[in-house]
Design an enzyme around this catalytic site. Structure first.
Site, PDB file in Angstrom:
ATOM      1  N   HIS A  30       0.450  -0.570   8.630  1.00 31.06           N
ATOM      2  CA  HIS A  30       1.476  -0.596   7.585  1.00 31.06           C
ATOM      3  C   HIS A  30       0.859  -0.002   6.308  1.00 31.06           C
ATOM      4  CE1 HIS A  30       4.096  -2.523   4.539  1.00 31.06           C
ATOM      5  NE2 HIS A  30       4.954  -2.790   5.505  1.00 31.06           N
ATOM      6  N   ASP A  44      -4.833  -7.755   8.885  1.00 30.04           N
ATOM      7  CA  ASP A  44      -3.492  -7.870   8.320  1.00 30.04           C
ATOM      8  C   ASP A  44      -2.660  -8.635   9.352  1.00 30.04           C
ATOM      9  OD1 ASP A  44      -0.827  -7.553   7.766  1.00 30.04           O
ATOM     10  OD2 ASP A  44      -0.909  -5.376   7.471  1.00 30.04           O
ATOM     11  N   GLN A  93       2.382  -9.661  10.662  1.00 25.45           N
ATOM     12  CA  GLN A  93       3.286  -9.729  11.816  1.00 25.45           C
ATOM     13  C   GLN A  93       2.813 -10.718  12.873  1.00 25.45           C
ATOM     14  OE1 GLN A  93       6.264  -8.411  12.126  1.00 25.45           O
ATOM     15  NE2 GLN A  93       6.182  -7.180  10.276  1.00 25.45           N
ATOM     16  N   LYS A 121       7.598 -14.041   6.146  1.00 29.95           N
ATOM     17  CA  LYS A 121       7.730 -13.645   7.565  1.00 29.95           C
ATOM     18  C   LYS A 121       7.428 -14.837   8.466  1.00 29.95           C
ATOM     19  CE  LYS A 121       6.118  -8.933   6.612  1.00 29.95           C
ATOM     20  NZ  LYS A 121       7.296  -8.075   6.593  1.00 29.95           N
ATOM     21  N   CYS A 159       7.529   1.656   6.652  1.00 32.45           N
ATOM     22  CA  CYS A 159       6.254   1.686   5.896  1.00 32.45           C
ATOM     23  C   CYS A 159       5.079   2.057   6.784  1.00 32.45           C
ATOM     24  CB  CYS A 159       5.975   0.354   5.191  1.00 32.45           C
ATOM     25  SG  CYS A 159       7.208  -0.083   3.990  1.00 32.45           S
TER      26      CYS A 159
HETATM   27  C1  LIG Z   1       2.015  -5.329   9.322  1.00 34.64           C
HETATM   28  C2  LIG Z   1       2.471  -5.558   7.910  1.00 34.64           C
HETATM   29  N1  LIG Z   1       1.559  -5.580   6.926  1.00 34.64           N
HETATM   30  C3  LIG Z   1       1.899  -5.791   5.654  1.00 34.64           C
HETATM   31  C4  LIG Z   1       3.212  -5.970   5.293  1.00 34.64           C
HETATM   32  C5  LIG Z   1       3.546  -6.196   3.855  1.00 34.64           C
HETATM   33  O1  LIG Z   1       3.981  -7.512   3.651  1.00 34.64           O
HETATM   34  P1  LIG Z   1       4.545  -7.975   2.239  1.00 34.64           P
HETATM   35  O2  LIG Z   1       5.631  -6.998   1.880  1.00 34.64           O
HETATM   36  O3  LIG Z   1       5.047  -9.343   2.483  1.00 34.64           O
HETATM   37  O4  LIG Z   1       3.415  -7.913   1.278  1.00 34.64           O
HETATM   38  C6  LIG Z   1       4.208  -5.927   6.266  1.00 34.64           C
HETATM   39  C7  LIG Z   1       5.617  -6.072   5.897  1.00 34.64           C
HETATM   40  O5  LIG Z   1       6.507  -5.661   6.591  1.00 34.64           O
HETATM   41  C8  LIG Z   1       3.822  -5.722   7.611  1.00 34.64           C
HETATM   42  O6  LIG Z   1       4.728  -5.677   8.597  1.00 34.64           O
END
Ligand SMILES: Cc1ncc(COP(=O)(O)O)c(C=O)c1O
Length: 413
Positions: A127, A204, A207, A230, A369
């Protein structure tokens, strides 16, 4: 905590949003939990209760409300610690979300410890939140970015990872689960490859945490980031886990109230972690709501959630694969979490998402993203259905029938 038997209908009835109908009496088919999940009544009630009954700022006043809020925030910190099996609650930093957690490491650790010639290892499935902060810090410090290649079906090529993670590598940043293909990465193996060359690993887990147990100590994870919204909790609250000695060694990124030890006209000294990284007023009700969300997830149990979602994922693959022109991106329903991203011949992702929305089926379209991953796939956009513990085969059937409706509307049948 005692766990209740997994009953998807009982779970759905915990989420008030599923008892509403959309305009014209259309039922809601929510397949966008990968973007943000829905909240159970207990989380909604908890935030309301704080606001109505004992709201105050945290870690400041000694009055009854202030003391209670501070105490509850500390309790949530310990719940998060237990949830990811960390050793100490001091290793849990509250942030606004995954994005901020990763930026905190990139700037707080990277600015201090990266220099020209050092390497940060990422990959094309990340992401932007686990991609751009590394590009940025690499530019600022002269470090380089290198990529673990992907296999033809979009998994990390672990055989080749050992060639990329070398003595020059200072940090490997990798997602627990892809937000597009649902691929689950072999975190333990990556941590072991990194450890062999003295590199750190940031996971990260935005998900992965709603779908599978994580144990930061057993896996050897150095930093872990995730978001409350999430995980059936509020938005505006997230977590950064960092091993204690790493948090001790890192610089703060944001400065101000609460993160200091002493302040004089000539200089300031920092509080110990986690306060060092939590300048300013925290997200009070959201943090407490996150604690309730974690209690809720624990009351059902991630093992049962995982089993239910895996069955649903297999069903979704089977049903979607029957649709003419369907292409599901990434591997089959093994080694992946409950996300299906696809393209259909002659159907634009945005048109499809809009037509599905008319039928009450909420999916996401676009690059999610992950522009580098879409470049790798050679397509600008996909349609993504992401599932959570409250979804059922009825939701999959509604998606499939919505796609047939869209194909008819687009005169493809
Ligand atoms: C794999 C992953 N990393 C990071 C993020 C970013 O999360 P946040 O917008 O809650 O900071 C997302 C959000 O969709 C994501 O799917």
């Amino acid at each position: 905590m005692t766990q209740r038997a997994f009953d998807v209908n009982a779970i759905r009835s915990d989420f008030p949003i599923f008892s509403r109908l959309l305009p014209k009496g259309v039922p809601l088919t929510y397949l966008d939990s990968g973007a943000s999940s829905q909240k159970p009544q207990c989380v909604i009630d908890k935030e309301r209760d704080v606001n109505e009954q004992y709201y105050a700022n945290a870690y400041r006043g000694v009055h009854q409300f202030g003391a209670r809020i501070s105490e509850e925030l500390d309790e949530v910190r310990d719940k998060v610690r237990a949830f990811i099996a960390a050793e100490s609650a001091d290793e849990i930093v509250f942030t606004s979300g995954t994005t901020m957690s990763i930026n905190l490491v990139a700037q707080g650790w990277g600015r201090k410890y990266l220099s020209p010639g050092d390497v940060i290892v990422i990959n094309e499935m990340e992401h932007h939140a686990n991609f751009v902060p590394w590009q940025f810090i690499a530019e600022q410090t002269g470090a380089q970015i290198e990529f673990i290649p992907l296999t033809d079906d979009g998994r990390l090529d672990i055989e080749k990872a050992a060639d990329v993670i070398t003595k020059r590598t200072k940090l490997v940043a990798v997602c627990g689960m892809s937000n597009v293909t649902g691929v689950i990465n072999p975190i333990e193996t990556i941590c072991s490859l990194a450890r062999d060359v003295g590199a750190l690993v940031l996971v990260d887990a935005a998900q992965s945490v709603p779908h599978a147990l994580v144990n930061v100590v057993a896996d050897g994870i150095d930093f872990l980031a995730f978001s409350g919204h999430k995980l059936f909790g509020p938005s505006g609250i997230g977590v950064l886990y960092g091993r204690r000695e790493l948090l001790d060694a890192m610089d703060p990124v944001f400065c101000g109230g609460h993160m200091i030890n002493t302040v004089s006209k000539s200089q300031s000294t920092w509080a110990d972690p986690p306060a060092k990284f939590e300048a300013g007023t925290p997200a009070i009700t959201q943090t407490i709501g996150l604690g309730t969300a974690i209690d809720y997830v624990n009351s059902i149990g991630l093992t049962a959630i995982h089993d239910h979602e895996q069955q649903l994922l297999r069903y979704a693959h089977e049903q979607l694969e029957k649709i003419p022109g369907m292409r599901i991106h990434g591997p089959g329903p093994v080694q992946k979490g409950p996300i299906v991203s696809f393209t259909i011949d002659q159907v634009a992702a945005e048109d499809l998402a809009q037509l599905l929305s008319r039928k009450g089926v909420f999916v996401r379209h676009g690059h999610h993203c992950t522009m580098p991953l879409h470049d790798w796939l050679g397509i600008p956009a996909t349609t993504r259905a992401s599932f959570a513990m409250y979804n059922t085969t009825v939701d999959v059937d509604a998606l499939v029938s919505g796609i047939h409706f869209a194909r008819e509307r687009l005169r493809l049948t």
